[in-house]
Design an enzyme around this catalytic site. Sequence first.
Site, PDB file in Angstrom:
ATOM      1  N   ASP A  59      68.361  65.160 128.892  1.00 51.60           N
ATOM      2  CA  ASP A  59      69.457  64.781 128.212  1.00 51.60           C
ATOM      3  C   ASP A  59      70.532  64.520 129.523  1.00 51.60           C
ATOM      4  OD1 ASP A  59      69.946  67.501 128.699  1.00 51.60           O
ATOM      5  OD2 ASP A  59      70.672  68.039 126.694  1.00 51.60           O
ATOM      6  N   SER A  60      70.133  65.001 130.734  1.00 44.93           N
ATOM      7  CA  SER A  60      70.867  64.674 131.742  1.00 44.93           C
ATOM      8  C   SER A  60      71.180  63.117 131.885  1.00 44.93           C
ATOM      9  CB  SER A  60      70.230  65.089 133.266  1.00 44.93           C
ATOM     10  OG  SER A  60      68.839  64.559 133.242  1.00 44.93           O
ATOM     11  N   LYS A 127      61.764  69.951 124.925  1.00 48.65           N
ATOM     12  CA  LYS A 127      62.330  71.032 125.439  1.00 48.65           C
ATOM     13  C   LYS A 127      63.749  71.401 125.022  1.00 48.65           C
ATOM     14  CE  LYS A 127      64.481  70.572 129.805  1.00 48.65           C
ATOM     15  NZ  LYS A 127      65.874  70.913 129.685  1.00 48.65           N
ATOM     16  N   GLU A 129      67.269  74.255 124.964  1.00 46.43           N
ATOM     17  CA  GLU A 129      68.026  75.086 125.682  1.00 46.43           C
ATOM     18  C   GLU A 129      68.543  76.553 124.714  1.00 46.43           C
ATOM     19  OE1 GLU A 129      71.504  73.274 127.311  1.00 46.43           O
ATOM     20  OE2 GLU A 129      70.297  71.647 128.306  1.00 46.43           O
ATOM     21  N   GLU A 196      66.829  77.312 135.103  1.00 46.73           N
ATOM     22  CA  GLU A 196      67.921  76.407 136.136  1.00 46.73           C
ATOM     23  C   GLU A 196      69.056  77.389 136.583  1.00 46.73           C
ATOM     24  OE1 GLU A 196      69.336  73.136 133.919  1.00 46.73           O
ATOM     25  OE2 GLU A 196      70.827  72.622 135.662  1.00 46.73           O
TER      26      GLU A 196
HETATM   27  O1  KIV Z   1      68.426  67.265 131.441  1.00 51.70           O
HETATM   28  C1  KIV Z   1      67.765  67.447 132.414  1.00 51.70           C
HETATM   29  O2  KIV Z   1      67.622  66.772 133.299  1.00 51.70           O
HETATM   30  C2  KIV Z   1      67.300  68.709 132.559  1.00 51.70           C
HETATM   31  C3  KIV Z   1      66.754  69.242 133.915  1.00 51.70           C
HETATM   32  C4  KIV Z   1      68.114  69.636 134.700  1.00 51.70           C
HETATM   33  C5  KIV Z   1      65.816  70.328 133.952  1.00 51.70           C
HETATM   34  O3  KIV Z   1      67.293  69.628 131.508  1.00 51.70           O
END
Ligand code: KIV
Length: 288
Positions: A59-60, A127, A129, A196
Amino acid sequence: MSVHSAPAENTPATRPAMTLPRLREAASRGEKLTMLTAYDATFARVLDDAGVEILLVGDSLGNVIQGETSTLPVTVEQMAYHTRAVAQGKRGAFLVTDMPFGSYESSPELAFASAAALMRAGAQMVKLEGGGYTADTVRFLVERGIPVCAHLGLTPQRVHAIGGYRVQGRDEAAAQVLIADATALAEAGAAMLVLELVPSTLARRITEQLPQLMTIGIGAGAGTTGQVLVLHDMLGLTSGKRPRFVRDFTRLPGSAADAPGLGIAQAVAAYVAAVKDGSFPDETVHGY
Ligand code: KIV
């Protein structure tokens, strides 16, 4: 086979598709796993061809694709769109997609609906968080056939609660909380854990204490099972100050600032090689 052709196992066309059991086998042989973020079909192919084993539709993309100042505005629909693009471009790499903010926190049922949309788009794992409070959700997803990667340490979706992007788990009390969280997530069935921005010693402890979890570090030192970076960061495209844990792989170590850089495919191959041979990350330079 001609004397000039690459060994069969190293060519993208013949490399076996990555699966969770194959990732586990590689990890149990002591091989370091490589992950990079990918957001579109072209980069997915380039990364896969360079040998990256795991592609993360992070989600980056809120930051690096959409130009937002955080990941919070990103939606499930947008994640599914980019997941579909990456799935079309990749060959055998394993595809993990982030569950965006607001798509899983309030109930396991909401999480399942969001995860199902991402799996339909081509994700092979989702994934999410958060600490031990997400364990019930992780168990709910895993029991229903959705592999889960957890994410602890600096969790960018909580940036406003944390008050910035800073190292987590520095003192022993905070480290114990992170270890308890990781244990709860492993017991709930998470197969992978992104760590992270945590001290290298803590990431190493978690990796050693919980061998059932493949730990993937970003700013977490060299002791994790594998490494991940945001693609745009490792290609030197980060705007503003480059975080300490990032290496620009387009630059050869020690080269002059005006020396010609590597191309994208070469830089990604250099990342894969450096993670595999243990030269990245160098804890004295990239660690906390
Ligand atoms: O969203 C992302 O790119 C991430 C990475 C920083 C692990 O969660």
